[in-house]
Design a protein around this motif. Structure first.
Motif, PDB file in Angstrom:
ATOM      1  N   ARG A  15     -18.939   1.002 -14.224  1.00 52.30           N
ATOM      2  CA  ARG A  15     -17.985   0.690 -15.290  1.00 52.30           C
ATOM      3  C   ARG A  15     -16.680   0.158 -14.696  1.00 52.30           C
TER       4      ARG A  15
ATOM      5  N   ARG B 202     -26.431   0.472 -17.979  1.00 52.51           N
ATOM      6  CA  ARG B 202     -26.451   1.243 -19.224  1.00 52.51           C
ATOM      7  C   ARG B 202     -27.705   0.959 -20.036  1.00 52.51           C
TER       8      ARG B 202
ATOM      9  N   ASN C  44     -21.954   4.797 -15.648  1.00 50.09           N
ATOM     10  CA  ASN C  44     -20.502   4.656 -15.519  1.00 50.09           C
ATOM     11  C   ASN C  44     -20.063   4.407 -14.087  1.00 50.09           C
TER      12      ASN C  44
END
Length: 127
Positions: free
Chosen positions: A119, A57, A116
């Motif tokens: 994630r 990220r 993601n």
């Protein structure tokens, strides 16, 4: 140390070739801020197996700033381990495999792919 400074300077020269100095440095500062925000979010979340998500990220957000952000992300990630090792040798990683997968997460984010992907399930939506 002189070699390091020389390499940083040369990478600056090469990174700024097509755009103005001001916009490059502005993007580098903003990219650095993105990286630090991701780092502090990781510390705040304190969530197991979330490190690669936050690395991806931070690199993704920095890369969105442009060449200056990409340059800042590379410099920060490449030198963070060296700085950590100065203060506490061997404390910056958990082995060769962990290092390899962390680099893959860094590259994933810098290339503009969705962070993601890394994630972990259950990580609060705040992050």
């Amino acid at each position: 140390m002189k070699l390091f400074i020389g390499l940083v300077f040369c990478s600056l020269i090469l990174g700024v070739s097509g755009e103005g100095w001001y916009s490059f440095f502005k993007a580098a500062v903003q990219g650095t801020s993105d990286m630090w925000r991701a780092f502090w979010d990781m510390k705040e979340a304190n969530y197991q197996n979330s490190g690669r998500y936050f690395r991806a990220r931070g690199n993704y957000e920095a890369a969105q700033r442009g060449p200056g952000g990409i340059w800042a992300a590379k410099i920060l990630r490449e030198n963070a381990q060296r700085v950590t090792d100065l203060f506490k040798p061997g404390s910056s990683g958990h082995g060769r495999e962990d290092s390899r997968t962390n680099r893959a997460a860094d590259e994933w984010g810098r290339s503009g792919k969705d962070p993601n992907h890394f994630r972990p399930a259950g990580l609060p939506d705040k992050y």
